[in-house]
Write a protein that holds these residues in place. Structure first.
Motif, PDB file in Angstrom:
ATOM      1  N   SER A 113       0.627   4.367 -11.136  1.00  0.00           N
ATOM      2  CA  SER A 113       0.072   4.199  -9.776  1.00  0.00           C
ATOM      3  C   SER A 113      -1.456   4.347  -9.779  1.00  0.00           C
ATOM      4  CB  SER A 113       0.720   5.172  -8.794  1.00  0.00           C
ATOM      5  OG  SER A 113       0.491   6.485  -9.223  1.00  0.00           O
ATOM      6  N   GLY A 114      -1.975   5.205 -10.675  1.00  0.00           N
ATOM      7  CA  GLY A 114      -3.438   5.370 -10.759  1.00  0.00           C
ATOM      8  C   GLY A 114      -4.113   4.056 -11.147  1.00  0.00           C
ATOM      9  N   GLN A 115      -3.503   3.358 -12.095  1.00  0.00           N
ATOM     10  CA  GLN A 115      -4.086   2.073 -12.539  1.00  0.00           C
ATOM     11  C   GLN A 115      -4.058   1.036 -11.416  1.00  0.00           C
ATOM     12  OE1 GLN A 115      -3.121   0.289 -16.339  1.00  0.00           O
ATOM     13  NE2 GLN A 115      -2.421   2.224 -17.146  1.00  0.00           N
ATOM     14  N   ILE A 116      -3.014   1.086 -10.593  1.00  0.00           N
ATOM     15  CA  ILE A 116      -2.945   0.119  -9.473  1.00  0.00           C
ATOM     16  C   ILE A 116      -4.056   0.421  -8.473  1.00  0.00           C
ATOM     17  CG2 ILE A 116      -1.548  -0.709  -7.538  1.00  0.00           C
ATOM     18  CD1 ILE A 116       0.891  -0.332  -9.144  1.00  0.00           C
ATOM     19  N   LYS A 117      -4.237   1.720  -8.164  1.00  0.00           N
ATOM     20  CA  LYS A 117      -5.301   2.104  -7.214  1.00  0.00           C
ATOM     21  C   LYS A 117      -6.653   1.608  -7.709  1.00  0.00           C
ATOM     22  CE  LYS A 117      -4.071   6.223  -4.836  1.00  0.00           C
ATOM     23  NZ  LYS A 117      -3.908   7.609  -5.073  1.00  0.00           N
ATOM     24  N   GLU A 118      -6.913   1.871  -8.982  1.00  0.00           N
ATOM     25  CA  GLU A 118      -8.210   1.440  -9.551  1.00  0.00           C
ATOM     26  C   GLU A 118      -8.360  -0.076  -9.478  1.00  0.00           C
ATOM     27  OE1 GLU A 118      -8.642   2.872 -13.576  1.00  0.00           O
ATOM     28  OE2 GLU A 118      -8.270   4.918 -12.885  1.00  0.00           O
ATOM     29  N   TRP A 119      -7.281  -0.778  -9.852  1.00  0.00           N
ATOM     30  CA  TRP A 119      -7.334  -2.251  -9.814  1.00  0.00           C
ATOM     31  C   TRP A 119      -7.649  -2.728  -8.391  1.00  0.00           C
ATOM     32  CZ3 TRP A 119      -7.222  -6.508 -12.972  1.00  0.00           C
ATOM     33  CH2 TRP A 119      -7.052  -7.740 -12.333  1.00  0.00           C
ATOM     34  N   GLN A 121      -9.067  -1.200  -5.929  1.00  0.00           N
ATOM     35  CA  GLN A 121     -10.448  -0.903  -5.494  1.00  0.00           C
ATOM     36  C   GLN A 121     -11.438  -1.905  -6.096  1.00  0.00           C
ATOM     37  OE1 GLN A 121     -10.807   3.212  -6.534  1.00  0.00           O
ATOM     38  NE2 GLN A 121      -9.781   3.867  -4.641  1.00  0.00           N
ATOM     39  N   ALA A 122     -11.185  -2.237  -7.376  1.00  0.00           N
ATOM     40  CA  ALA A 122     -12.122  -3.136  -8.065  1.00  0.00           C
ATOM     41  C   ALA A 122     -11.892  -4.607  -7.716  1.00  0.00           C
ATOM     42  CB  ALA A 122     -11.988  -2.937  -9.576  1.00  0.00           C
ATOM     43  N   HIS A 123     -10.688  -4.936  -7.218  1.00  0.00           N
ATOM     44  CA  HIS A 123     -10.359  -6.355  -6.950  1.00  0.00           C
ATOM     45  C   HIS A 123      -9.798  -6.514  -5.532  1.00  0.00           C
ATOM     46  CE1 HIS A 123     -10.076  -5.844 -11.354  1.00  0.00           C
ATOM     47  NE2 HIS A 123     -10.588  -7.053 -11.396  1.00  0.00           N
ATOM     48  N   PRO A 124     -10.622  -6.259  -4.521  1.00  0.00           N
ATOM     49  CA  PRO A 124     -10.101  -6.351  -3.149  1.00  0.00           C
ATOM     50  C   PRO A 124      -9.596  -7.747  -2.791  1.00  0.00           C
ATOM     51  CG  PRO A 124     -12.502  -6.030  -3.163  1.00  0.00           C
ATOM     52  CD  PRO A 124     -12.050  -5.886  -4.567  1.00  0.00           C
ATOM     53  N   ASP A 125     -10.047  -8.773  -3.519  1.00  0.00           N
ATOM     54  CA  ASP A 125      -9.583 -10.141  -3.210  1.00  0.00           C
ATOM     55  C   ASP A 125      -8.254 -10.485  -3.875  1.00  0.00           C
ATOM     56  OD1 ASP A 125     -11.844 -10.492  -1.802  1.00  0.00           O
ATOM     57  OD2 ASP A 125     -12.959 -11.449  -3.449  1.00  0.00           O
ATOM     58  N   SER A 126      -7.856  -9.726  -4.897  1.00  0.00           N
ATOM     59  CA  SER A 126      -6.556 -10.001  -5.534  1.00  0.00           C
ATOM     60  C   SER A 126      -5.807  -8.682  -5.756  1.00  0.00           C
ATOM     61  CB  SER A 126      -6.743 -10.746  -6.860  1.00  0.00           C
ATOM     62  OG  SER A 126      -7.622 -10.032  -7.707  1.00  0.00           O
ATOM     63  N   PRO A 127      -5.478  -8.021  -4.629  1.00  0.00           N
ATOM     64  CA  PRO A 127      -4.789  -6.722  -4.776  1.00  0.00           C
ATOM     65  C   PRO A 127      -3.347  -6.914  -5.255  1.00  0.00           C
ATOM     66  CG  PRO A 127      -4.839  -7.391  -2.474  1.00  0.00           C
ATOM     67  CD  PRO A 127      -5.622  -8.423  -3.231  1.00  0.00           C
ATOM     68  N   VAL A 128      -2.825  -5.868  -5.852  1.00  0.00           N
ATOM     69  CA  VAL A 128      -1.434  -5.892  -6.316  1.00  0.00           C
ATOM     70  C   VAL A 128      -0.619  -4.969  -5.421  1.00  0.00           C
ATOM     71  CG1 VAL A 128       0.079  -5.192  -8.201  1.00  0.00           C
ATOM     72  CG2 VAL A 128      -2.024  -6.454  -8.697  1.00  0.00           C
ATOM     73  N   SER A 129       0.528  -5.463  -4.958  1.00  0.00           N
ATOM     74  CA  SER A 129       1.374  -4.678  -4.058  1.00  0.00           C
ATOM     75  C   SER A 129       2.516  -4.053  -4.851  1.00  0.00           C
ATOM     76  CB  SER A 129       1.915  -5.593  -2.957  1.00  0.00           C
ATOM     77  OG  SER A 129       2.664  -4.837  -2.043  1.00  0.00           O
ATOM     78  N   PRO A 130       2.555  -2.712  -4.938  1.00  0.00           N
ATOM     79  CA  PRO A 130       3.623  -2.082  -5.730  1.00  0.00           C
ATOM     80  C   PRO A 130       4.909  -1.885  -4.937  1.00  0.00           C
ATOM     81  CG  PRO A 130       1.896  -0.484  -5.178  1.00  0.00           C
ATOM     82  CD  PRO A 130       1.561  -1.749  -4.455  1.00  0.00           C
ATOM     83  N   GLY A 131       6.025  -2.038  -5.617  1.00  0.00           N
ATOM     84  CA  GLY A 131       7.329  -1.825  -4.986  1.00  0.00           C
ATOM     85  C   GLY A 131       8.241  -1.040  -5.908  1.00  0.00           C
ATOM     86  N   LEU A 132       9.391  -0.649  -5.358  1.00  0.00           N
ATOM     87  CA  LEU A 132      10.357   0.143  -6.119  1.00  0.00           C
ATOM     88  C   LEU A 132      11.728  -0.506  -6.027  1.00  0.00           C
ATOM     89  CD1 LEU A 132      10.875   2.897  -7.626  1.00  0.00           C
ATOM     90  CD2 LEU A 132      11.584   3.794  -5.389  1.00  0.00           C
TER      91      LEU A 132
END
Ligand code: PLP
Length: 385
Positions: A113-119, A121-132
């Motif tokens: 989840s930390g890597q997703i948050k960082e991604w 923040q750095a890529h607001p135009d191509s965010p990744v949506s996490p699911g379970l």
């Protein structure tokens, strides 16, 4: 039946008109119900047919980096990932290539989840949506090997860990519990899912209801499905509903044309040996097990006819399926068309025993068949490089 005498056997052939018929129906469901349908690569990766698919659908679901890359290269950029396990090596690549990433367990989500948050923040135009992924614990599939809800399943979190809610950051839920199923099975699974996880639905953005929706099978109740989906959307207007069928895209869109090479008999059982193999070129026939229709055979319930097994040209004793009934005894040199040999077939073949891999052809709506791929000794050799 056109067995395309100009093409040497064995060969798979995919028909554009049949593929388009499926795509039109899937598009109708997506548009009428207001849901998003994405294609599961696991059922079909014949990328030379993707220009036909891309006229109707360009989003996909990938469960490996290879499937993801195939989508990015040949289908579209909207890739949803679900992989039972992401690793330190694979996860950054999934992050860079996908729009949605579904985790199989909370432990996997916490690991990355930390890597997703960082991604994000750095890529607001191509965010990744996490699911379970969650396990709805509702078995509607009789064959255990295809049942993700079988006791002891390794797929998805159970409800106990989620009683108090979802960890911060999870935006979607995913379940997959169907296989060649109808809308009434979906209704049952959805009910079980809501009973266990319904309290989480107001807090998420999307719900992915997996694959196994065989909408293109004759008799599937499309209107019932659309009604069910509309009711779900009315109940949870906050949710984007996603479905990721595989089989439904390529159901009954292709055949495997073979030639009988010899006819043998033992213990009163007659077998036609063909120039293809169930183990190598139709593995689901042995795995499921499943008996394909043959265009040249009599109907299964026919009281007439001469029974024959078909055997593959490999040394595996169990490489046979049968019986079928034929009006005339099988003869060496005659062609047989094994039907519905595209979904979960061309993707699953192997080169066991070095048996000649069938070539792959595409029959455009108007025009002669086009060769997509043929296989040589070098293909066999180089897999072992
Ligand atoms: C997670 C997931 N999604 C989608 C699918 C596609 O299912 P089908 O081809 O039966 O529609 C599968 C098949 O195993 C799957 O495991």
């Amino acid at each position: 039946m056109n067995t395309f005498p100009q093409i040497p056997t064995p060969f798979y052939i995919v028909y554009e008109d049949k593929l388009e018929r499926n795509l039109r129906l899937l598009r109708h469901v997506a548009d009428s119900a207001g849901v998003k349908i994405i294609m599961a690569f696991k059922a079909n990766a014949l990328w030379k047919t993707f220009p036909v698919i891309a006229k109707y659908f360009t989003a996909s679901t990938a469960s490996s980096l290879n499937e993801m890359q195939l989508s990015l290269d040949y289908l579209g950029k909207d890739v949803h990932a679900y992989c039972p396990v992401y690793t330190d090596a694979t996860f950054p690549k999934f992050l860079a290539g996908c729009s949605h990433i579904t985790f199989n367990s909370l432990a996997q989500f916490h690991k990355f989840s930390g890597q997703i948050k960082e991604w994000n923040q750095a890529h607001p135009d191509s965010p990744v949506s996490p699911g379970l992924r969650v396990n709805p614990h509702c078995s509607v599939i009789e064959t255990d090997i295809y049942n993700p809800c079988v006791p002891g399943s390794r797929f998805g979190e159970g409800p106990e860990a989620l009683r108090e809610g979802l960890p911060e950051g999870i935006e979607g839920l995913h379940f997959h519990a169907l296989c060649e199923s109808d809308s009434h099975d979906l209704e049952k699974v959805l009910e079980a899912f809501k009973n266990q996880y319904g309290h989480l639905l107001p807090h998420i953005k999307w719900l992915n209801m997996g694959g196994g929706h065989l909408m293109t099978r004759k008799g599937y109740d499309i209107d019932h499905l659309i009604g069910l989906l509309k009711d779900l959307k009315a109940q949870y207007p906050n949710l984007e509903i996603i479905m990721e069928p595989g089989s439904a895209f390529t159901w009954q869109t292709g055949d495997l044309v073979t030639e009988v090479l010899d006819v043998v008999e033992d213990a009163g059982i007659r077998t036609g040996i063909i120039d293809a193999s169930f183990a190598c070129h139709m593995p689901d026939c042995l795995e499921m097990p499943y008996k394909p229709s043959i265009a040249e055979a009599l109907p299964d319930d026919s009281s007439e006819g001469i029974p024959f097994r078909l055997g593959g040209n490999s040394c595996l004793s169990g490489d046979f399926v049968g019986d079928w009934k034929f009006a005339q005894p099988l003869q060496a040199g005659q062609r047989l068309t094994l039907q519905d040999m595209n979904h979960y077939t061309t993707v699953k073949t192997n080169m066991f025993n070095g048996v000649q891999h069938p070539s792959i052809w595409f029959k455009p709506k108007d025009g002669e068949p086009l060769l997509l791929r043929e296989y040589t000794y070098e293909d066999y050799r180089d897999r072992m490089d």
